[in-house]
Every structure is written in structure tokens, then in C-alpha cells.
Design a protein around this motif. Structure first.
Motif, PDB file in Angstrom:
ATOM      1  N   LEU A  13      67.221  40.965 -16.205  1.00  0.00           N
ATOM      2  CA  LEU A  13      67.757  41.196 -17.551  1.00  0.00           C
ATOM      3  C   LEU A  13      69.141  40.596 -17.747  1.00  0.00           C
ATOM      4  CD1 LEU A  13      67.353  42.420 -20.340  1.00  0.00           C
ATOM      5  CD2 LEU A  13      68.270  44.583 -19.444  1.00  0.00           C
ATOM      6  N   SER A  17      69.658  37.584 -20.492  1.00  0.00           N
ATOM      7  CA  SER A  17      70.505  37.919 -21.635  1.00  0.00           C
ATOM      8  C   SER A  17      71.732  37.014 -21.680  1.00  0.00           C
ATOM      9  CB  SER A  17      70.921  39.388 -21.598  1.00  0.00           C
ATOM     10  OG  SER A  17      71.886  39.644 -20.604  1.00  0.00           O
ATOM     11  N   PHE A 189      64.096  37.477 -22.905  1.00  0.00           N
ATOM     12  CA  PHE A 189      64.822  38.701 -23.240  1.00  0.00           C
ATOM     13  C   PHE A 189      63.994  39.584 -24.173  1.00  0.00           C
ATOM     14  CE2 PHE A 189      67.687  40.998 -26.132  1.00  0.00           C
ATOM     15  CZ  PHE A 189      68.400  41.757 -25.219  1.00  0.00           C
ATOM     16  N   HIS A 192      61.043  41.171 -22.153  1.00  0.00           N
ATOM     17  CA  HIS A 192      61.361  41.964 -20.972  1.00  0.00           C
ATOM     18  C   HIS A 192      60.940  43.414 -21.185  1.00  0.00           C
ATOM     19  CE1 HIS A 192      63.834  43.879 -17.819  1.00  0.00           C
ATOM     20  NE2 HIS A 192      63.762  42.711 -17.226  1.00  0.00           N
ATOM     21  N   THR A 194      62.259  46.152 -20.664  1.00  0.00           N
ATOM     22  CA  THR A 194      63.284  47.069 -21.169  1.00  0.00           C
ATOM     23  C   THR A 194      63.366  47.079 -22.695  1.00  0.00           C
ATOM     24  OG1 THR A 194      64.949  45.332 -20.920  1.00  0.00           O
ATOM     25  CG2 THR A 194      64.711  46.906 -19.109  1.00  0.00           C
TER      26      THR A 194
END
Length: 406
Positions: A13, A17, A189, A192, A194
Motif C-alpha cells: 500500500l 500510494s 491503489f 488494493h 484496504t
């Protein structure tokens, strides 16, 4: 605390990012250099670059609001792909010597479609920290410091890469690389796992609450516009002074040195004791901006410029990170991504406006006139921090212990 931060975010991440936010730092300078070279007109380049900044300033909060309502995955994916197309179109139009109006339109589209990975990464990382077992305010603070440092480094390396590409090849190469990063890292991103932590939180039950931003949120946005004005005025002053000293190539290096110092100090903020509240930190940071910016008015040599600017960089990160922290703790969760995007857009807008104004002042009255704009913006930041009362959270939306604000 940074070990905990990296364990929380994982190895992928932070990388995607960071690379995903690099294009934002590259496109402003890259568009200016590209259009200036292909059109032969600095005025045309300024119009295209200004349109790009205006598009990002206006549309950035809209992207944040969409992410709040619908989640980050689809919004970031669509924006990343659209931004890559817009940047590529701008490059092709510039190489084809398109009319100024078309360049401005494509610049505005390139700005409006910026996927806002920086503020959304900050929102996502804070959400992960808040949901982790045993979360405390030190972890949240470390996450904000880490994300702030990634921003600082990206805004140092982005323009540096553009300058290198322009020197070795062509500005178009830098912008096409930015488009590729948007497709690959922006999409990574967005996709991902998350991204699920930032699914849209706005519902009918909190629709009324969405309209309730604390008054201090607007002051925090204002101070970020002023911070952007400091960036723009400093950039104009540094450029003017290095030209006066016969070393225009040093301008980018001076600005980069300031960014490196800011990033280093930003990483150290996680060590600040929790007993020192955010309002106290805000006031201390703005006082530092004033004290450390005043010497800019008196620099007259390249060595002095490096020394003053590098020291001033030590006040930038504390101010930026603290304002992001205050915003995170005082706005409703359903408007967090929007609010983070407002802060970033405020920096961009303030920088573009101050660069235009202070650049003209520097042309007519020399570098001190541009630096005076930076000092004035610092004083205004300090006045805000000492006169605005930072409101308590609108509602309890996070499972962590309430943050101190004074």
C-alpha cells in the motif's frame, strides 16, 4: 511507532500510494515546461498550467465527496484512468501545436480528474489505524506523519524527475510517464484490499449530519490555502533571486532542499509527546512559519538562500501534518475524504494564485517583494491559529479515545 505503521499498512500500500501520487507532483511543472517548449510562449504555458491548477482545486473536493459516498475503489479507478487519458491528450495536443484554448481545456480536464490519491490514502490509513486492536492516538499521529512525509517526498521527487526528463529528453516524456503511473499504480491503489476500509459511509440516517461541518473546519481549510500561498510565493522568490544571482539552475535544488528538510522533520513528529495537544502544536507551527520566513526578506547570496530556505522547511511539515490531524479529529466520518481533499486542493489553489501574484511582484520589485507575500501568508496563518477555536468532534464516529485539541 513507524514499525507499527508499516505493519498496519503492509508492504504494498505505501509503495503504490506513493507512486500513484507522484503524477500530481509532476503534472503542474511538466505541463508548464511542455507547453512553453512546444508553443514558445510562457504566457500560453502559464494559462495551461493555471487551468490545470484550477481544475484540481475545484474538482478535488468533489472526488473526495464521491469517495465518501460510494467508497474509494470505483472512484479512484475511474479518476486514475480518466486522468491518464487527459494527461496523454494534453501531451499530444501540445506536440501538435494546438490552439491555446484547447490546451487550457485539456489542462483543466487533467486537473479535474486527479484521483486525489494523497488525501484518500491518508483517509484510508487513518481508518485502518482507528480499526486496529489497541489503537491509540500515537498510532494515528504516526500514520498522519508518515502520509505527510510521503506527500513531501513526492513533491520533491516529482518536479526533480520532470526537470531531469526535460534536460535529457523532452518534457513530454515526464508527462507520459505520469500517465503510465496513473494507469498502473492508481489502479493498484484503487483495487488494493484496504479499499474496503473506506467504503461509502453516507446514509440517509446521517444525511443531516453531513451538512454539519464545525466552523473550525473552514478555518483549517483557510490556513491550508495560506500554506499554499507560502509555497507559491517562496517558489517565485527563489526563482527570481537565483536569476538575479546568475544561477537560475539552482532554483529547483533550493526548493528540493527545503522539501527534504520538511520531510525529515515530518517523520520526527511521531516522537512528540501526546500531552502536547494539536491546537498547541498548530500555534507553535504557525509561530515557526512567521519567525523562520522573515529572514527571506534579507537574503542576498546563494549560500544564505540555501540556509534560510532549508531552515524554513522545518516549519512546513509540522503545520501541514497538524492541520490534517485536527481535521481528522473534528469533521464527521462521512465527510472525511472530502475534507482531506479540500485541504490538498486549498494548497494547490493557494500556490497557483500566489505564484501568479508574487511572480509579477518579483518582476517589478525583485525577490524581496515575492518573499513578502510568503511572510504575509505566514502571519495570517498565525492569526488564524491563535484566534480560531477548534471545535470538538461533531459526533463520536471513531472507536479510539477522543483526541486532545488543546
Amino acid at each position: 511507532m513507524y514499525r507499527d505503521t508499516l505493519a498496519l499498512l503492509g508492504p504494498v500500500l505505501p509503495v503504490v500510494s506513493f507512486l500513484g501520487r507522484l503524477p500530481t507532483a509532476m503534472c503542474q511543472l511538466g505541463s508548464l515546461l511542455l507547453v512553453a517548449e512546444t508553443s514558445g510562449s510562457l504566457a500560453t504555458a502559464g494559462l495551461a498550467g493555471g487551468a490545470l491548477a484550477a481544475g484540481q482545486t475545484v474538482a478535488g473536493p468533489v472526488v473526495g465527496r464521491l469517495a465518501d459516498r460510494h467508497g474509494q475503489r470505483g472512484v479512484v479507478l475511474a479518476a486514475s484512468l480518466a486522468n491518464a487519458v487527459a494527461v496523454t491528450a494534453l501531451v499530444l495536443a501540445a506536440l501538435a501545436h494546438a490552439a491555446t484554448g484547447w490546451l487550457m481545456l485539456l489542462g483543466a480536464l487533467a486537473g479535474a480528474t486527479v484521483p486525489q490519491i494523497g488525501p484518500l490514502a491518508r483517509t484510508r490509513s487513518v481508518a485502518l489505524a482507528r480499526r486496529s486492536d489497541g489503537c491509540d492516538e500515537r498510532l494515528v499521529g504516526a500514520v498522519l506523519s508518515f502520509e505527510g512525509t510521503l506527500d513531501e517526498v513526492s513533491f520533491v521527487l516529482g518536479p526533480a524527475f520532470v526537470g531531469l526528463a526535460a534536460a535529457l529528453a523532452h518534457p513530454a516524456a515526464a508527462l507520459l510517464t505520469a500517465a503510465l503511473l496513473l494507469v498502473v499504480c492508481g489502479s493498484a491503489f484503487a483495487l488494493h484490499p484496504t479499499a474496503r476500509t473506506s467504503m461509502g459511509t453516507a446514509t440517509r440516517t446521517d444525511a443531516a449530519e453531513r451538512a454539519r461541518l464545525p466552523r473550525s473546519a473552514y478555518a483549517l481549510r483557510g490556513t491550508m490555502v495560506l500554506q499554499g500561498a507560502m509555497f507559491g510565493a517562496s517558489q517565485a522568490g527563489i526563482t527570481a533571486l537565483t536569476e538575479e544571482l546568475g544561477a537560475p539552475a539552482q532554483a529547483g535544488l533550493v526548493y528540493a532542499a527545503m522539501g527534504v528538510m520538511s520531510a525529515a522533520v515530518g517523520l520526527s513528529l511521531a516522537a512528540v509527546p501526546a500531552r502536547i495537544g494539536l491546537t498547541t502544536r498548530w500555534r507553535a507551527a504557525t509561530a515557526g512559519l512567521v519567525v523562520l520566513s522573515v529572514p527571506l526578506l534579507f537574503v542576498g547570496s546563494l549560500g544564505a538562500l540555501y540556509a534560510v530556505v532549508v531552515v524554513l522547511g522545518a516549519a512546513y511539515a509540522p503545520h501541514l501534518i497538524t492541520v490534517f490531524g485536527l481535521t481528522e479529529r473534528t469533521v464527521p466520518a462521512a465527510r472525511l475524504a472530502e475534507s482531506m481533499a479540500f485541504l490538498t486542493s486549498g494548497i494547490v489553489g493557494g500556490q497557483a494564485l500566489a505564484l501568479a501574484v508574487s511572480g509579477r511582484l518579483a518582476e517589478g520589485h525583485g525577490a524581496p517583494a515575492a518573499f513578502a507575500v510568503a511572510v504575509g501568508a505566514a502571519v495570517a496563518c498565525a492569526l488564524l491559529s491563535w484566534t480560531v477555536r477548534v471545535d470538538a468532534p461533531v459526533r463520536e464516529v471513531r472507536p479510539a479515545v477522543a483526541a486532545r485539541s488543546d
